[in-house]
Design an enzyme around this catalytic site. Sequence first.
Site, PDB file in Angstrom:
ATOM      1  CB  SER A  59      22.905  63.088  29.273  1.00  0.00           C
ATOM      2  OG  SER A  59      23.828  62.019  29.170  1.00  0.00           O
ATOM      3  CG  ASN A  60      23.290  57.700  30.668  1.00  0.00           C
ATOM      4  OD1 ASN A  60      22.748  56.905  29.929  1.00  0.00           O
ATOM      5  ND2 ASN A  60      24.516  58.138  30.467  1.00  0.00           N
TER       6      ASN A  60
ATOM      7  CG  MET B 266      32.306  60.085  37.182  1.00  0.00           C
ATOM      8  SD  MET B 266      32.141  58.666  36.072  1.00  0.00           S
ATOM      9  CE  MET B 266      33.728  58.652  35.325  1.00  0.00           C
ATOM     10  NE  ARG B 267      34.444  59.589  45.188  1.00  0.00           N
ATOM     11  CZ  ARG B 267      35.739  59.926  45.274  1.00  0.00           C
ATOM     12  NH1 ARG B 267      36.345  60.501  44.260  1.00  0.00           N
ATOM     13  NH2 ARG B 267      36.408  59.658  46.361  1.00  0.00           N
ATOM     14  CB  VAL B 268      35.650  53.070  43.183  1.00  0.00           C
ATOM     15  CG1 VAL B 268      35.698  51.583  43.527  1.00  0.00           C
ATOM     16  CG2 VAL B 268      36.224  53.318  41.797  1.00  0.00           C
ATOM     17  CG  LEU B 269      29.720  52.942  44.998  1.00  0.00           C
ATOM     18  CD1 LEU B 269      28.404  52.555  44.344  1.00  0.00           C
ATOM     19  CD2 LEU B 269      29.500  53.961  46.121  1.00  0.00           C
TER      20      LEU B 269
ATOM     21  CG  ASN C  90      27.781  51.732  36.362  1.00  0.00           C
ATOM     22  OD1 ASN C  90      27.492  52.929  36.410  1.00  0.00           O
ATOM     23  ND2 ASN C  90      28.922  51.298  35.871  1.00  0.00           N
TER      24      ASN C  90
ATOM     25  CG  HIS D 125      31.734  50.560  31.690  1.00  0.00           C
ATOM     26  ND1 HIS D 125      32.563  51.344  32.451  1.00  0.00           N
ATOM     27  CD2 HIS D 125      32.536  49.956  30.784  1.00  0.00           C
ATOM     28  CE1 HIS D 125      33.814  51.215  32.021  1.00  0.00           C
ATOM     29  NE2 HIS D 125      33.816  50.369  31.017  1.00  0.00           N
TER      30      HIS D 125
ATOM     31  CD  GLU E 279      26.559  56.136  27.561  1.00  0.00           C
ATOM     32  OE1 GLU E 279      26.190  56.709  28.598  1.00  0.00           O
ATOM     33  OE2 GLU E 279      27.720  56.223  27.119  1.00  0.00           O
TER      34      GLU E 279
HETATM   35  C1  GRF Z   1      28.563  58.593  30.000  1.00  0.00           C
HETATM   36  O1  GRF Z   1      29.492  58.325  28.985  1.00  0.00           O
HETATM   37  C2  GRF Z   1      28.320  57.323  30.781  1.00  0.00           C
HETATM   38  O2  GRF Z   1      28.542  56.164  30.011  1.00  0.00           O
HETATM   39  C3  GRF Z   1      29.355  57.395  31.854  1.00  0.00           C
HETATM   40  O3  GRF Z   1      29.351  58.764  32.235  1.00  0.00           O
HETATM   41  C4  GRF Z   1      29.185  59.551  31.023  1.00  0.00           C
HETATM   42  C5  GRF Z   1      28.369  60.776  31.289  1.00  0.00           C
HETATM   43  O4  GRF Z   1      27.102  60.353  31.678  1.00  0.00           O
HETATM   44  N1  GRF Z   1      29.007  56.510  32.934  1.00  0.00           N
HETATM   45  P1  GRF Z   1      25.913  61.442  32.040  1.00  0.00           P
HETATM   46  O5  GRF Z   1      25.753  62.369  30.854  1.00  0.00           O
HETATM   47  O6  GRF Z   1      26.364  62.222  33.259  1.00  0.00           O
HETATM   48  O7  GRF Z   1      24.699  60.589  32.258  1.00  0.00           O
END
Ligand code: GRF
Length: 196
Positions: A13-14, A90-93, A107, A109, A174
């Site tokens: 979504s972002n 969702m991976r730490v780099l 990023n 957060h 966001e």
């Molecule tokens: C969001 O809460 C964002 O802050 C976090 O991942 C969640 C899902 O983001 N980083 P998205 O809908 O996949 O952009």
Amino acid sequence: MKRVAILVSGSGSNMVALAESMVGDHPARPVLVLSNVPGAGGLARAAALGIPTAVVDHRPFGKDRAAFEAALQAELEAARPDILCLAGFMRVLTEGFVGRWQGRMLNIHPSLLPKYRGLDTHGRAIEAGDTEAGCTVHEVTAELDGGPILGQARVPVLPGDSPEALATRVLPMEHRLYPAVLRRFAAGDRRPVTLP
Ligand code: GRF
């Protein structure tokens, strides 16, 4: 015109908010949406927006983060981005990868950093009895969720809020904050954005 690659792991979504903002006189355009999760919702949404996509599944690499990141780097070099936006990635780099992109990687957060780095940010804010929460866009450095802050958006925490309710209140912010920060960043302006 700056070229922007967006990295996603989930619904994206972002990514959609960022992609839809990069039109008209905006100084940047999306050139790639890259995910570590085959079939991530963000990939289909990017394709629907006409943005090239790529997948580098992290699972075959096991614990070999460097090999996974080398595969990411190969996809990125093909797209020649000037800016990387992590958006629900969702991976730490590792320091190695971050070092190659530092100063050009953002990023988002879901907390008011420096509070609540890491996961379960909304649950922790509620648990702490905070009266406000929100989200932060920051430059990515080797320190997890620790880079220079480029923007923050605040929302109230209401009595009885569940983490899901708070997340639902933060997410639309966001989607406003990240595009506002990217537009400034792409124009070379690092003055922080504050919403509302
Ligand atoms: C969001 O809460 C964002 O802050 C976090 O991942 C969640 C899902 O983001 N980083 P998205 O809908 O996949 O952009």
